[in-house]
Design a protein around this motif. Structure first.
Motif, short mmCIF file in Angstrom:
data_model
loop_
_atom_site.label_atom_id
_atom_site.label_comp_id
_atom_site.label_asym_id
_atom_site.label_seq_id
_atom_site.Cartn_x
_atom_site.Cartn_y
_atom_site.Cartn_z
N GLU A 15 -34.14 32.39 36.18
CA GLU A 15 -34.28 33.02 37.48
C GLU A 15 -35.01 34.35 37.33
N ASN A 16 -35.77 34.71 38.34
CA ASN A 16 -36.48 35.99 38.33
C ASN A 16 -36.25 36.71 39.65
N PRO A 17 -35.47 37.83 39.63
CA PRO A 17 -34.97 38.61 38.50
C PRO A 17 -33.77 37.94 37.84
N ALA A 18 -33.36 38.50 36.67
CA ALA A 18 -32.33 37.82 35.90
C ALA A 18 -31.62 38.80 34.97
N TYR A 19 -30.67 38.26 34.22
CA TYR A 19 -29.99 38.99 33.15
C TYR A 19 -30.97 39.09 31.99
N LEU A 37 -37.01 33.08 43.32
CA LEU A 37 -35.88 32.61 44.10
C LEU A 37 -36.22 32.61 45.58
N ASP A 38 -35.53 31.76 46.34
CA ASP A 38 -35.56 31.86 47.80
C ASP A 38 -34.12 32.04 48.27
N ASP A 39 -33.87 31.89 49.56
CA ASP A 39 -32.54 32.18 50.07
C ASP A 39 -31.49 31.15 49.65
N GLN A 40 -31.90 30.05 49.02
CA GLN A 40 -30.94 29.03 48.56
C GLN A 40 -30.70 29.07 47.05
N GLY A 41 -31.55 29.82 46.34
CA GLY A 41 -31.41 29.89 44.89
C GLY A 41 -32.75 29.72 44.20
N ILE A 42 -32.72 29.22 42.98
CA ILE A 42 -33.94 29.05 42.21
C ILE A 42 -34.86 28.03 42.89
#
Length: 481
Positions: free
Chosen positions: A203-207, A226-231
């Motif tokens: 994911e971007n951004p991420a840990y 990402l969008d509003d649902q996730g990756i």
């Protein structure tokens, strides 16, 4: 006789003044192990307070494990060098002191740090932990000094299995669980187990620590927006990756929850090819403030493709350095062949203490207490931010130990605006954090600041937001032509 300064005009009860004085004397080493304390009758006469006041102070010290009562002999100071969690508390304070570094003018650069790391150790049940450690060592259990099972002691893995099933819906046998010192170790172990996996999407951004570890191990890395649902699945499909690292229950750092539809799409993606896997990092699922708990992705996986990783860093303390990994059933045999020779990186004494902490119900009680503590801090921070009139949109408020503040409109160089916001806050003696620090690859977005609240006291939250209001209220965010 103890020389205790009492302020009868203070709003703080006298018994609490006495309790705090003796506690600090013990913690500083001025009252060493085995020191006999004055009798409650003698100390009450010396301080000219009621005996009941002394009994209340001694009772509090006794309940927290700082002193012990010996029948017909009195109260004695307990050994404190066996409680390594006291060391965690001191280390946390030391980190705060380091953050408040001194500039050439003699003024602290940071007086209030809205840190994203660390936890509030003021509410930890030190007395319970201390008792478990004493019992553990008093039993003369020679087995604890042997190497033990490489995956971790079965009693601890059983406790973790029960906890994960009840709280997260995770379905597994204890043979699928591996105990290790931190999530970093788990990722290194996975690199031995999944030798056929060469391309990792994140994911971007991420840990960023996970990204750094994967990159150092030679994996091809692809950040996915990402969008509003996730990756985004279209970008994941196009990436060619055969493993993806996600935080579906509470995306870090956005704080969003992956939708049910996107979870299904992600599981279907993994099932399309034999050598595809999903790493589910469930780093702080314990702290939700609204709605029902979010089931883990692993609990919804019919294809046995999810590798589940969790940690006790947020739930108990970062210094414990204990994490757990649940491997899919078919990867256990691979682990036995390729990585089972690695010893567990958590000492058996620590494993035993944590296992008893679970089994005796202390973990669940502590977790319930900390949910209330963090909920109070969370609500106060949210209220203060809204009433301060800071020109930002608040997000990420449903769970976790930090909030996000979005400023203005989407821009191509949001990191420049964030830098200005950080500098303005620093001039007011406040440290906050930029979202750009967590981007693997920058994108057009709104400038965003992250503020954590776990380690702050309520009065620090109020003071900190007031300072941020002064720093940001009339601040121009657009670059001058």
């Amino acid at each position: 006789m103890l020389t205790i300064s009492i302020d009868p005009k203070s709003r703080e009860p006298i018994y609490e003044q006495i309790y705090k004085y003796i506690r600090e004397e013990i913690k500083q080493g001025n009252l060493s192990c085995g020191t006999k304390l004055p009798s409650s009758r003698g100390l009450s006469s010396h301080l000219e307070v009621s005996r009941n006041t002394i009994d209340m102070a001694y009772g509090q010290l006794l309940s927290e494990g700082y002193i012990e009562s010996v029948p017909k002999k009195g109260y004695f100071v307990c050994a404190s060098d066996t409680l390594y969690l006291e060391g965690i508390h001191i280390e946390n304070n030391a980190r705060e002191d380091e953050d408040e570094s001194i500039d050439p003018t003699g003024e602290p650069e940071c007086q209030i740090d809205f840190s994203l790391s660390g936890v509030d150790m003021d509410y930890f049940p030190y007395d319970k932990w201390r008792k478990i450690m004493r019992d553990c060592l008093m039993d003369d259990n020679k087995e604890l000094f042997l190497s033990g099972n490489h995956q971790g002691d079965s009693s601890l893995r059983k406790a973790v299995q029960n906890y994960l099933h009840q709280s997260r819906g995770v379905q597994c046998r204890i043979s699928q669980i591996i105990i290790g010192a931190g999530s970093d170790y788990m990722l290194l172990l996975l690199s031995r187990i999944l030798e056929g996996v060469q391309h990792v999407a994140m994911e971007n951004p991420a840990y960023k620590q996970a990204y750094t570890i994967f990159e150092s191990l030679g994996y091809q890395m692809t950040p996915i927006s990402l969008d509003d649902q996730g990756i985004r699945m279209d970008l994941l499909e196009a990436s060619g990756a055969n493993m993806v690292y996600v935080t579906p229950s509470h995306q870090f750092p956005f704080g969003t929850v992956m939708s049910a539809t996107r979870k299904g799409q992600l599981l279907a993606w993994a099932a399309k090819e034999q050598n595809r896997y999903i790493i589910e990092d469930d780093y702080d699922s314990e702290f939700r403030y609204f709605g029902k708990p979010i089931p883990s992705l692993q609990s919804q996986d019919p294809f046995d493709k999810v590798i589940y990783i969790g940690t006790l860093s947020k739930a108990i303390a970062p210094g414990i350095r204990m994490s757990y990994m649940v491997l899919p059933e078919h990867l256990i045999e691979v682990y036995q062949k390729k990585a089972a020779f690695y010893f567990s990186t958590v000492s058996r004494i620590d494993q035993n203490v944590i296992s008893q902490f679970f089994l005796q119900g202390h973990f669940e009680r502590h977790l319930n207490r900390m949910r209330k503590v963090y909920k109070t801090k969370h609500d106060m921070l949210l209220q203060q931010l809204k009433s301060a009139g800071i020109p930002a949109q608040i997000s990420g408020e449903s769970a976790g130990l930090h909030l996000l503040l979005e400023f203005g409109e989407q821009v191509k160089e949001a990191d420049r605006v964030e830098k200005k916001l950080l500098e303005a806050a620093k001039k007011e003696g406040v440290k906050v954090y930029a979202l750009s620090d967590f981007y693997i690859r920058e994108e057009e977005r709104k400038p965003t600041i992250l503020i954590g609240f776990a380690r702050l006291k309520e009065e620090q939250i109020v003071n900190g937001v007031e300072r941020l209001k002064r720093a940001w209220q009339n601040m121009p965010l657009q670059e001058e032509d």
